[in-house]
Design a protein around this motif. Structure first.
Motif, mmCIF file in Angstrom:
data_model
loop_
_atom_site.group_PDB
_atom_site.id
_atom_site.type_symbol
_atom_site.label_atom_id
_atom_site.label_comp_id
_atom_site.label_asym_id
_atom_site.label_seq_id
_atom_site.Cartn_x
_atom_site.Cartn_y
_atom_site.Cartn_z
ATOM 1 N N ARG A 236 1.066 -1.028 -0.073
ATOM 2 C CA ARG A 236 -0.131 -0.171 0.076
ATOM 3 C C ARG A 236 0.929 1.008 0.051
ATOM 4 O O ARG A 236 0.448 2.369 -0.749
ATOM 5 C CB ARG A 236 -0.616 -0.169 1.225
ATOM 6 N N VAL A 241 -2.474 1.274 -3.291
ATOM 7 C CA VAL A 241 -3.795 0.491 -2.311
ATOM 8 C C VAL A 241 -3.393 -0.995 -2.108
ATOM 9 O O VAL A 241 -1.832 -1.065 -2.807
ATOM 10 C CB VAL A 241 -4.786 0.166 -4.031
ATOM 11 N N SER A 245 -7.303 -4.714 -4.092
ATOM 12 C CA SER A 245 -7.369 -3.494 -4.566
ATOM 13 C C SER A 245 -7.040 -3.162 -6.091
ATOM 14 O O SER A 245 -7.924 -2.873 -6.769
ATOM 15 C CB SER A 245 -7.120 -2.389 -3.630
#
Length: 263
Positions: A236, A241, A245
Motif C-alpha cells: 500500500r 492501494v 484492490s
C-alpha cells in the motif's frame, strides 16, 4: 483495469554490458482510454520517446519511489535503455540521486556526452540506436571503476528473489568490506536510493510478478516479509492501494498525463 505495456527486449551487444543493463522497446498494449500506471522503479533509464504526432524526445528517467496513475491517452512508443548501477554520473553528468522522480531531456544535462548522445539518438530506429551505442560508448566512457563494481555487488546483494532475501545492511556492508555509511553513499550516488529502499522496490516487483500464482501468505514468506499484513502494508505504501484492490482494478484517482516531459 490499468493499461499494460508491450515490452520486447532487444539483443544486447557485449560492448554495452559495462554500462547498459538492458534495452527494450515499449508500447501501450491496451485501449488508450484505460488508466496507465508507472510502477515504482529503482533503475535510471535513457528513453527515446516517439509521440503519436511523430515528435521525438531523448530523456533521462530517474528512479520512481512510488507508483503513479494517469488518465488514459494514446501513449507513445519508446526505446528504453536501462543504465547499469553506477553509470548515471559518467554518462549523464549527475549522480542517480539527482534524478529521482524526474524526467529530464538529455540536452539539459551537464554532461557533454549526454547532450551529444541525445542529438545522435533522436532520429534513430531502435536497432540503429543499439548499434550506435555499441559503436560510441566504449570510446566515450571509461571502463567500470572499482566504485561502480562495489555498487553493483551491493545491488546484487540487496536484490530479492523468491526464497532468497537480502540480509541486513550491516551484514551486506561487512560482506563488501565497507562501512554501512559507505554502502549507503554508494547506493545514493550509483542507484539514487538507500539500500533498504532499493530492496523494498525490488521486493515489490517480486510480489507483482508472482501475485497471481501464489497465495498471499506464502508469497509474503517467500519474499522476506514478516507476515502477510506487513506485505500488504508495504504494498500500500509503494502502490497507493492494497494488493487486492490493485489486482481487481480499484485504483487511486488518476492524474492527467502531461506533454511536458518533466514530472
Amino acid at each position: 483495469m490499468t493499461n499494460s505495456r508491450a515490452e520486447q527486449a532487444l539483443p544486447m551487444p557485449e560492448a554495452l554490458r559495462p554500462w547498459i543493463a538492458g534495452i527494450s522497446t515499449v508500447a501501450a498494449a491496451g485501449p488508450p482510454e484505460e488508466a496507465f500506471v508507472h510502477l515504482p522503479d529503482a533503475g535510471t533509464k535513457v528513453v527515446v520517446r516517439v509521440g503519436v504526432d511523430g515528435h521525438r524526445d531523448v530523456l533521462a528517467v530517474g528512479p520512481r519511489v512510488r507508483a503513479t496513475y494517469h488518465d488514459g491517452k494514446a501513449l507513445a512508443s519508446c526505446v528504453e535503455m536501462r543504465l547499469a548501477p553506477g553509470t548515471a554520473r559518467p554518462l549523464l553528468g549527475v549522480p542517480a540521486v539527482a534524478l529521482v522522480g524526474k524526467v529530464v531531456p538529455l540536452d539539459e544535462l551537464p554532461s557533454g556526452t549526454a547532450r551529444e548522445l541525445g542529438r545522435e539518438l533522436r532520429w534513430l530506429a531502435p536497432e540503429e540506436a543499439v548499434a550506435h551505442l555499441a559503436d560510441v560508448l566504449p570510446d566515450r566512457l571509461t571502463r567500470t571503476s572499482g566504485r561502480a563494481e562495489l555498487v553493483r555487488a551491493g545491488v546484487d546483494a540487496m536484490s530479492v528473489r523468491i526464497g532468497r532475501t537480502p540480509g541486513p545492511v550491516s551484514q551486506v556492508a561487512r560482506e563488501l568490506a565497507v562501512s554501512e555509511r559507505q554502502l549507503r553513499n554508494l547506493f545514493t550516488e550509483g542507484v539514487g536510493l538507500s539500500p533498504k529502499h532499493y530492496a523494498r522496490i525490488d521486493r515489490l516487483h517480486a510480489v507483482l510478478t508472482h501475485a497471481t500464482t501464489a497465495p498471499w501468505a506464502e508469497l509474503a514468506a517467500a519474499t522476506g516479509y514478516y507476515d502477510q499484513s506487513h506485505m500488504t502494508s508495504d504494498f500500500r505504501a509503494l502502490m497507493g492501494v492494497p494488493p487486492r484492490s490493485y489486482f481487481t482494478g480499484r485504483l487511486p484517482a488518476a492524474t492527467p498525463c502531461r506533454a511536458n516531459p518533466r514530472p
